[in-house]
Design an enzyme around this catalytic site. Sequence first.
Site, short mmCIF file in Angstrom:
data_model
loop_
_atom_site.label_atom_id
_atom_site.label_comp_id
_atom_site.label_asym_id
_atom_site.label_seq_id
_atom_site.Cartn_x
_atom_site.Cartn_y
_atom_site.Cartn_z
N PRO A 61 0.95 -1.19 -0.01
CA PRO A 61 -0.12 0.10 0.10
C PRO A 61 0.87 1.21 -0.20
O PRO A 61 1.42 1.75 0.85
CB PRO A 61 -0.70 -0.10 1.18
CG PRO A 61 0.05 -1.09 2.27
CD PRO A 61 0.96 -2.12 1.28
N ASP A 235 5.72 2.65 2.56
CA ASP A 235 4.91 1.30 2.69
C ASP A 235 4.02 1.62 4.01
O ASP A 235 4.31 1.85 5.36
CB ASP A 235 5.69 0.22 2.84
CG ASP A 235 4.84 -1.33 3.04
OD1 ASP A 235 3.85 -1.15 3.29
OD2 ASP A 235 5.51 -2.27 2.65
N HIS A 236 2.60 1.75 3.58
CA HIS A 236 1.57 2.09 4.92
C HIS A 236 1.61 1.13 5.75
O HIS A 236 0.92 1.30 6.90
CB HIS A 236 0.37 2.60 4.33
CG HIS A 236 -0.15 3.73 5.16
ND1 HIS A 236 -0.07 3.75 6.51
CD2 HIS A 236 -1.17 4.77 4.64
CE1 HIS A 236 -0.72 4.81 7.07
NE2 HIS A 236 -1.51 5.38 5.91
N ARG A 237 1.88 -0.21 5.53
CA ARG A 237 1.74 -1.15 6.48
C ARG A 237 2.62 -1.06 7.65
O ARG A 237 2.81 -1.68 8.77
CB ARG A 237 2.01 -2.60 5.88
CG ARG A 237 1.18 -3.06 4.88
CD ARG A 237 1.50 -4.18 3.95
NE ARG A 237 2.83 -3.95 3.32
CZ ARG A 237 3.32 -4.86 2.71
NH1 ARG A 237 2.93 -6.23 2.69
NH2 ARG A 237 4.62 -4.55 2.15
#
Length: 263
Positions: A61, A235-237
């Site tokens: 993401p 990376d939004h994780r």
Amino acid sequence: MPAQRRSPPQRPPAAAGGAFPGLLPWPQVDFAKFGPVERKDLSRIKKISGANLHRNWVVIPHVTNHDDADITDLEAFRVQLNKENEKSGIKVTMLAFMIKAAVAALKKFPEFNASADGDALVLKNYFHIGFAADTPNGLVVPVIKDADRKGIFDISQEMSALAKKARDGKLGPADMSGGCFSISSLGGIGGRYFTPIINAPEVAIMGVCRSTIEPRWDGKQFAPRLILPLSLSWDHRVIDGAAAARFNVYFASLLADFRRIAL
Ligand code: CAO
């Protein structure tokens, strides 16, 4: 090259990638019906990098934060350094300063120097920085190992050697592995901002475009300043928006006043 007429491929093109349940099939078009066409196979590098980029784009993401760095003073310093060292044959580029700034930012924000491993993060205590290099056969990302232990001249020299090796198609797997964070600079070409794709298993990448002179308010008047556009994809994780904004602000502050690297 002479235009050739060929029947459409039987398989979906590489761009179609793997099947996504519920999606329409990739359009099968006989382009030759509309005009002359030619068919050219993708290079080996394009096939490999395309498959990797596609996986990274689909799985990670991505979010991209854009910011600007005032590099007026740093550019003046870079020009002066190159003048002083004209005879050495080493040309210092802005990218070398950005590699050092990336190391400092990774030290300050360790989650950017990490890789996701299931429910855990692997935090790295080494600083290997990749840089995207454009070659006639496609994009490659050679890695400057232990950039924290190298100076601007060493980095400039190594980068120039790796970029040449890349253009000559002579990079080996060892030249391109172990990266912690990548920088993709389109500064020599142009553009304002873009959204670079993260080079997994890294968790962020800095995209840089061409610097331009812009008016900036100095508190009393508009002054001409050299402004470098930055685009950080993350990376939004693993990373949150606030951390990404802080990373960009810090990275830009280092380029604005490189003495901060020593703090
Ligand atoms: N703003 C303005 N000018 C810039 C600049 C910037 N941000 N960055 C570089 N320049 C200038 C340099 O000063 C140099 O000018 P002179 O020739 O007058 O000295 C000129 O642009 C060319 O620079 P360069 O490209 O040779 O050097 P570099 O260190 O900036 O980059 C390399 C080296 C290997 C990264 C570059 O050649 C390259 O391949 N870039 C493309 C990367 C790419 O494709 N990214 C996209 C990946 S996503 O598909």
